[in-house]
Design an enzyme around this catalytic site. Structure first.
Site, PDB file in Angstrom:
ATOM      1  N   GLU A  34       0.822  -1.221   0.000  1.00 33.17           N
ATOM      2  CA  GLU A  34       0.000   0.000   0.000  1.00 33.17           C
ATOM      3  C   GLU A  34       0.851   1.265   0.000  1.00 33.17           C
ATOM      4  OE1 GLU A  34      -2.815   0.299   3.258  1.00 33.17           O
ATOM      5  OE2 GLU A  34      -3.562   2.223   2.555  1.00 33.17           O
TER       6      GLU A  34
ATOM      7  N   LYS B   2      -2.443  -2.047  -3.142  1.00 33.80           N
ATOM      8  CA  LYS B   2      -3.505  -1.180  -2.589  1.00 33.80           C
ATOM      9  C   LYS B   2      -3.105   0.271  -2.812  1.00 33.80           C
ATOM     10  CE  LYS B   2      -6.015  -0.216   1.716  1.00 33.80           C
ATOM     11  NZ  LYS B   2      -6.672  -0.830   2.868  1.00 33.80           N
TER      12      LYS B   2
HETATM   13  P1  13P Z   1      -9.245   4.202   4.031  1.00 33.19           P
HETATM   14  O1  13P Z   1     -10.086   3.449   3.014  1.00 33.19           O
HETATM   15  O2  13P Z   1     -10.056   4.857   5.104  1.00 33.19           O
HETATM   16  O3  13P Z   1      -8.252   5.097   3.361  1.00 33.19           O
HETATM   17  O4  13P Z   1      -8.417   3.116   4.810  1.00 33.19           O
HETATM   18  C1  13P Z   1      -7.829   2.102   4.118  1.00 33.19           C
HETATM   19  C2  13P Z   1      -6.612   1.680   4.819  1.00 33.19           C
HETATM   20  O5  13P Z   1      -6.456   0.527   5.147  1.00 33.19           O
HETATM   21  C3  13P Z   1      -5.583   2.685   5.070  1.00 33.19           C
HETATM   22  O6  13P Z   1      -4.379   2.063   5.352  1.00 33.19           O
END
Ligand code: 13P
Length: 339
Positions: free
Chosen positions: A177, A219
């Protein structure tokens, strides 16, 4: 677990019509969410809230995996069923946040680097024993005056790749991510430029660290105007820029992409995903791994009240169902009022 098994887990995480519930808020973050509904962040309130989410009737129809926080992975339902056992019993893959947060990057004012590599091999082994089959690590990139620096992008990509390689060694699918934040007044074009740079660094690092791409889930942020931007781009522009950016950087053998919501409203996050899935075919699945965009309506409906637990579940299920439709190209905006 072999690479083949990890590929199967990654495929299950982005199965058509389903997506991931990010319920891995750290204790400081969940406290901020609870403050908004005047609810005290005690361990028992956090447990009750997470039980409300995970036991929403029919949740497995639209949710493929849930990201948990260390405390939650160790908690149980009121009936004494450990949360990971509850999830796997419903065919939902249990996951775990393993980074220890984004910290200031020394000598680079305004920039962050994510920590958590020390001792990670041992923690992953324990999490696997407890039932986790995927993990999450979030890098945070801020757009501002002269930032992000190439150094910050490189440092974060390096950490993400080291984490991903350790996960695969432990038979755990890494969610990779790299989040370019929406905070600020930047335009969509500036977000696209920074996201391009971030993804270039991430895939170079993953290759250098010999990460098996069919066994990861990416992500990313969507390519979107900053929250303070004077002239915010519309939803079609967001969808087109996001797909263009991903197509330029994400190898076709990555199994799936599950977006974060990043501060978009629940409806916006669904609409953007829905449009992208009418634009295919894409080489990878495009799905969701939303925190706020799935949970904000549920929190608002619950408000910490036992008698409103059912309302919270209904609100979650509505978002899960509509995002599930968006992940398979079957969502239209008029479904919001019909639901
Ligand atoms: P949000 O969808 O609120 O951005 O959170 C996703 C997430 O896991 C952030 O690390």
């Amino acid at each position: 677990m072999s690479f083949k098994d990890m590929e199967s887990v990654a495929q299950a995480m982005v199965a058509p019509g389903k997506g991931i519930l990010a319920a891995d808020e750290s204790n400081p973050t969940i406290k901020k969410r609870f403050d908004l509904i005047d609810t005290e962040s005690t361990e028992e309130n956090r447990r009750t809230y997470r039980e409300m989410l995970l036991t929403a009737p029919g949740i497995a129809d639209h949710i493929s995996g849930v990201i948990l926080y260390d405390e939650t992975l160790r908690q149980k339902t009121a009936d004494g069923v450990p949360f990971p056992t509850l999830l796997s019993g419903m065919g939902i893959v249990p996951g775990i946040k393993v980074d220890t947060g984004a910290k200031d990057l020394a000598a680079f004012p305004g920039e962050k680097v994510t920590e958590g590599l020390d001792g990670l091999r041992e923690r992953l082994a324990e999490y696997y024993e407890m039932g986790a089959r995927f993990a999450k690590w979030r890098a945070v990139i801020t757009i501002g005056d002269g930032i992000p620096s190439d150094f910050c992008l490189h440092a974060n990509a390096h950490a993400l790749a080291r984490y991903a390689a350790l996960c695969q060694e432990a038979s755990i699918v890494p969610i990779v991510e790299p989040e370019v934040l929406m905070d600020g007044d930047h335009t969509l074009a500036e977000c696209e430029e920074v996201t391009n740079r971030a993804l270039t660094e991430v895939f170079a690092a993953l290759a250098a660290h010999r990460v098996h791409l069919p066994g990861i889930v990416l992500k990313p942020n969507m390519v979107i105007s900053g929250t303070e931007c004077a002239d915010r781009a519309g939803s079609r522009e967001v969808a087109e820029a996001t797909v263009r950016c991903l197509a330029a950087h994400v190898p076709a053998d990555v199994t799936g992409i599950a977006f974060l919501s990043g501060g978009q409203s629940a409806e916006e996050a669904t609409e953007h995903l829905g449009i992208m899935n009418t634009m295919g075919p894409h080489p990878w699945r495009l799905s969701f791994s939303y925190g706020r965009a799935l949970q904000a309506p549920a929190l608002a409906a619950w408000r910490g009240k036992d008698e409103q637990l059912g309302d919270g579940q209904k609100a979650l299920l509505k978002r899960a169902r509509l995002n599930g439709l968006a992940s398979s190209g079957g969502y239209t905006v008029d479904m919001e009022s019909a639901a």
